[in-house]
Design a protein around this motif. Structure first.
Motif, PDB file in Angstrom:
ATOM      1  N   LYS A  52       0.715  -1.297  -0.084  1.00 53.37           N
ATOM      2  CA  LYS A  52       0.142   0.084   0.114  1.00 53.37           C
ATOM      3  C   LYS A  52       0.855   1.308   0.041  1.00 53.37           C
ATOM      4  O   LYS A  52       0.642   2.167  -0.604  1.00 53.37           O
ATOM      5  CB  LYS A  52      -1.042  -0.046   1.276  1.00 53.37           C
ATOM      6  CG  LYS A  52      -1.707   1.138   1.257  1.00 53.37           C
ATOM      7  CD  LYS A  52      -2.635   1.041   2.434  1.00 53.37           C
ATOM      8  CE  LYS A  52      -3.705   2.106   2.744  1.00 53.37           C
ATOM      9  NZ  LYS A  52      -4.379   1.977   3.899  1.00 53.37           N
ATOM     10  N   GLY A  53       2.079   1.427   0.778  1.00 54.93           N
ATOM     11  CA  GLY A  53       2.980   2.533   0.931  1.00 54.93           C
ATOM     12  C   GLY A  53       3.473   2.511  -0.561  1.00 54.93           C
ATOM     13  O   GLY A  53       3.728   3.840  -0.838  1.00 54.93           O
ATOM     14  N   ASP A  54       4.130   1.605  -1.034  1.00 56.54           N
ATOM     15  CA  ASP A  54       4.865   1.610  -2.438  1.00 56.54           C
ATOM     16  C   ASP A  54       3.685   2.218  -3.531  1.00 56.54           C
ATOM     17  O   ASP A  54       4.089   3.153  -4.134  1.00 56.54           O
ATOM     18  CB  ASP A  54       5.310   0.170  -2.782  1.00 56.54           C
ATOM     19  CG  ASP A  54       6.528  -0.191  -1.716  1.00 56.54           C
ATOM     20  OD1 ASP A  54       6.739   0.733  -1.179  1.00 56.54           O
ATOM     21  OD2 ASP A  54       6.854  -1.414  -1.893  1.00 56.54           O
ATOM     22  N   LEU A  60       2.322   9.286  -6.032  1.00 56.60           N
ATOM     23  CA  LEU A  60       2.450  10.701  -5.685  1.00 56.60           C
ATOM     24  C   LEU A  60       3.580  11.066  -6.457  1.00 56.60           C
ATOM     25  O   LEU A  60       4.009  12.252  -6.794  1.00 56.60           O
ATOM     26  CB  LEU A  60       2.599  10.669  -4.219  1.00 56.60           C
ATOM     27  CG  LEU A  60       1.606  11.119  -3.550  1.00 56.60           C
ATOM     28  CD1 LEU A  60       1.667  10.793  -1.931  1.00 56.60           C
ATOM     29  CD2 LEU A  60       0.532  12.102  -4.089  1.00 56.60           C
ATOM     30  N   ASP A  61       4.516  10.202  -6.817  1.00 59.27           N
ATOM     31  CA  ASP A  61       5.810  10.273  -7.670  1.00 59.27           C
ATOM     32  C   ASP A  61       5.376  10.914  -9.040  1.00 59.27           C
ATOM     33  O   ASP A  61       5.875  11.700  -9.770  1.00 59.27           O
ATOM     34  CB  ASP A  61       6.814   9.235  -7.871  1.00 59.27           C
ATOM     35  CG  ASP A  61       7.496   8.981  -6.397  1.00 59.27           C
ATOM     36  OD1 ASP A  61       7.544   9.967  -5.787  1.00 59.27           O
ATOM     37  OD2 ASP A  61       8.055   7.980  -6.163  1.00 59.27           O
ATOM     38  N   ARG A  78       7.112  18.970  -2.825  1.00 57.58           N
ATOM     39  CA  ARG A  78       6.213  18.565  -1.792  1.00 57.58           C
ATOM     40  C   ARG A  78       5.521  17.458  -1.908  1.00 57.58           C
ATOM     41  O   ARG A  78       5.238  16.301  -1.106  1.00 57.58           O
ATOM     42  CB  ARG A  78       5.200  19.866  -1.677  1.00 57.58           C
ATOM     43  CG  ARG A  78       4.034  19.742  -0.290  1.00 57.58           C
ATOM     44  CD  ARG A  78       2.944  20.845  -0.566  1.00 57.58           C
ATOM     45  NE  ARG A  78       2.497  20.782  -1.811  1.00 57.58           N
ATOM     46  CZ  ARG A  78       1.376  20.234  -2.297  1.00 57.58           C
ATOM     47  NH1 ARG A  78       1.148  19.106  -1.504  1.00 57.58           N
ATOM     48  NH2 ARG A  78       1.125  20.356  -3.282  1.00 57.58           N
ATOM     49  N   LEU A  79       4.962  17.082  -2.973  1.00 57.18           N
ATOM     50  CA  LEU A  79       4.411  15.784  -3.312  1.00 57.18           C
ATOM     51  C   LEU A  79       5.289  14.469  -3.241  1.00 57.18           C
ATOM     52  O   LEU A  79       5.075  13.525  -2.753  1.00 57.18           O
ATOM     53  CB  LEU A  79       3.824  15.666  -4.639  1.00 57.18           C
ATOM     54  CG  LEU A  79       2.570  16.447  -5.108  1.00 57.18           C
ATOM     55  CD1 LEU A  79       2.304  16.516  -6.474  1.00 57.18           C
ATOM     56  CD2 LEU A  79       1.414  15.990  -4.235  1.00 57.18           C
ATOM     57  N   ASP A  80       6.659  14.599  -3.727  1.00 56.70           N
ATOM     58  CA  ASP A  80       7.783  13.721  -3.576  1.00 56.70           C
ATOM     59  C   ASP A  80       7.851  13.257  -2.103  1.00 56.70           C
ATOM     60  O   ASP A  80       7.778  12.305  -1.711  1.00 56.70           O
ATOM     61  CB  ASP A  80       8.730  13.957  -4.161  1.00 56.70           C
ATOM     62  CG  ASP A  80       9.914  12.953  -4.372  1.00 56.70           C
ATOM     63  OD1 ASP A  80       9.357  11.697  -4.297  1.00 56.70           O
ATOM     64  OD2 ASP A  80      11.323  13.159  -4.231  1.00 56.70           O
ATOM     65  N   ARG A  85       7.017  10.048   2.869  1.00 54.00           N
ATOM     66  CA  ARG A  85       6.729  10.095   4.267  1.00 54.00           C
ATOM     67  C   ARG A  85       5.481   9.199   4.754  1.00 54.00           C
ATOM     68  O   ARG A  85       5.635   8.128   5.446  1.00 54.00           O
ATOM     69  CB  ARG A  85       6.282  11.348   4.766  1.00 54.00           C
ATOM     70  CG  ARG A  85       7.165  12.414   5.393  1.00 54.00           C
ATOM     71  CD  ARG A  85       6.556  13.728   5.952  1.00 54.00           C
ATOM     72  NE  ARG A  85       5.367  14.087   5.433  1.00 54.00           N
ATOM     73  CZ  ARG A  85       5.517  15.127   4.455  1.00 54.00           C
ATOM     74  NH1 ARG A  85       6.366  15.558   4.118  1.00 54.00           N
ATOM     75  NH2 ARG A  85       4.218  15.497   4.095  1.00 54.00           N
ATOM     76  N   ILE A  86       4.659   9.040   3.739  1.00 50.78           N
ATOM     77  CA  ILE A  86       3.481   8.026   3.832  1.00 50.78           C
ATOM     78  C   ILE A  86       3.998   6.593   3.697  1.00 50.78           C
ATOM     79  O   ILE A  86       3.646   5.672   4.554  1.00 50.78           O
ATOM     80  CB  ILE A  86       2.413   8.328   2.601  1.00 50.78           C
ATOM     81  CG1 ILE A  86       1.707   9.565   2.962  1.00 50.78           C
ATOM     82  CG2 ILE A  86       1.460   7.170   2.559  1.00 50.78           C
ATOM     83  CD1 ILE A  86       0.699   9.997   1.871  1.00 50.78           C
ATOM     84  N   ASP A  87       5.071   6.371   2.693  1.00 46.40           N
ATOM     85  CA  ASP A  87       5.533   4.910   2.514  1.00 46.40           C
ATOM     86  C   ASP A  87       6.181   4.722   3.718  1.00 46.40           C
ATOM     87  O   ASP A  87       6.294   3.545   4.168  1.00 46.40           O
ATOM     88  CB  ASP A  87       6.537   4.999   1.380  1.00 46.40           C
ATOM     89  CG  ASP A  87       6.862   3.612   0.803  1.00 46.40           C
ATOM     90  OD1 ASP A  87       6.325   2.566   1.459  1.00 46.40           O
ATOM     91  OD2 ASP A  87       8.041   3.697   0.309  1.00 46.40           O
ATOM     92  N   GLN A  88       7.235   5.502   4.469  1.00 48.67           N
ATOM     93  CA  GLN A  88       7.824   5.173   5.795  1.00 48.67           C
ATOM     94  C   GLN A  88       6.981   4.897   6.741  1.00 48.67           C
ATOM     95  O   GLN A  88       7.106   3.866   7.344  1.00 48.67           O
ATOM     96  CB  GLN A  88       8.876   6.155   5.879  1.00 48.67           C
ATOM     97  CG  GLN A  88       9.968   6.533   5.074  1.00 48.67           C
ATOM     98  CD  GLN A  88      10.595   7.597   5.307  1.00 48.67           C
ATOM     99  OE1 GLN A  88      10.490   8.650   6.301  1.00 48.67           O
ATOM    100  NE2 GLN A  88      12.030   8.063   4.718  1.00 48.67           N
ATOM    101  N   ARG A  89       5.875   5.712   6.682  1.00 53.10           N
ATOM    102  CA  ARG A  89       5.088   5.337   8.066  1.00 53.10           C
ATOM    103  C   ARG A  89       4.271   4.021   7.787  1.00 53.10           C
ATOM    104  O   ARG A  89       4.187   3.402   8.916  1.00 53.10           O
ATOM    105  CB  ARG A  89       3.772   6.574   8.098  1.00 53.10           C
ATOM    106  CG  ARG A  89       2.840   6.493   9.112  1.00 53.10           C
ATOM    107  CD  ARG A  89       1.993   7.605   9.091  1.00 53.10           C
ATOM    108  NE  ARG A  89       2.326   8.469   8.158  1.00 53.10           N
ATOM    109  CZ  ARG A  89       1.667   9.541   7.533  1.00 53.10           C
ATOM    110  NH1 ARG A  89       0.581   9.826   8.132  1.00 53.10           N
ATOM    111  NH2 ARG A  89       1.872  10.199   6.615  1.00 53.10           N
ATOM    112  N   LEU A  90       3.640   3.858   6.702  1.00 49.29           N
ATOM    113  CA  LEU A  90       3.232   2.480   6.396  1.00 49.29           C
ATOM    114  C   LEU A  90       4.002   1.299   6.700  1.00 49.29           C
ATOM    115  O   LEU A  90       3.671   0.320   7.214  1.00 49.29           O
ATOM    116  CB  LEU A  90       2.583   2.415   4.938  1.00 49.29           C
ATOM    117  CG  LEU A  90       1.191   3.439   5.032  1.00 49.29           C
ATOM    118  CD1 LEU A  90       0.774   3.188   3.564  1.00 49.29           C
ATOM    119  CD2 LEU A  90       0.254   2.718   5.969  1.00 49.29           C
TER     120      LEU A  90
END
Length: 118
Positions: A52-54, A60-61, A78-80, A85-90
């Motif tokens: 999901k994070g990937d 977003l990339d 900002r989007l990158d 951040r979302i990928d790391q958090r998940l």
């Protein structure tokens, strides 16, 4: 007691003893099976959150690349960063969930072994 009856009683006693040994062995395996099941469950959760994070990071990339192509560099950065951040958090949530399920499985196995004298 005649010989035939004595041999039947002996076979019944030996059968009960063998059944007790088999059930004791399978009782020891039960804690291991539950531990492995919990480990697999934690691994599945971790893999699902990583995918999901990937997927979110990739999406977003792509948006960041579009923004950069349009000349909006700040939006692209900002989007990158947001995707990273979302990928790391998940990933972190998946690791924590996997560790939690591993601890649960270990706890069940320890309790089972302690209660059943292994």
């Amino acid at each position: 007691m005649n010989h035939a009856l004595r041999s039947r009683v002996l076979m019944a006693v030996l059968g009960v003893c063998a059944l007790g040994a088999v059930s004791a062995a399978s009782a020891g395996d039960f804690g291991d099976r539950v531990d492995r099941r919990f480990d697999r469950h934690g691994d599945r959760i971790e893999a699902r959150l990583a995918r999901k994070g990937d997927r979110i990071d990739h999406r977003l990339d792509l948006r960041a690349d579009r923004q950069a192509a349009l000349g909006h560099g700040n939006n692209a950065v900002r989007l990158d960063r947001k995707g990273d951040r979302i990928d790391q958090r998940l990933d972190r949530r998946g690791d924590l969930a996997d560790a939690r399920w591993d601890r649960r499985g270990d706890r069940v196995e320890r309790r089972w072994d302690r209660w059943h004298g292994h």
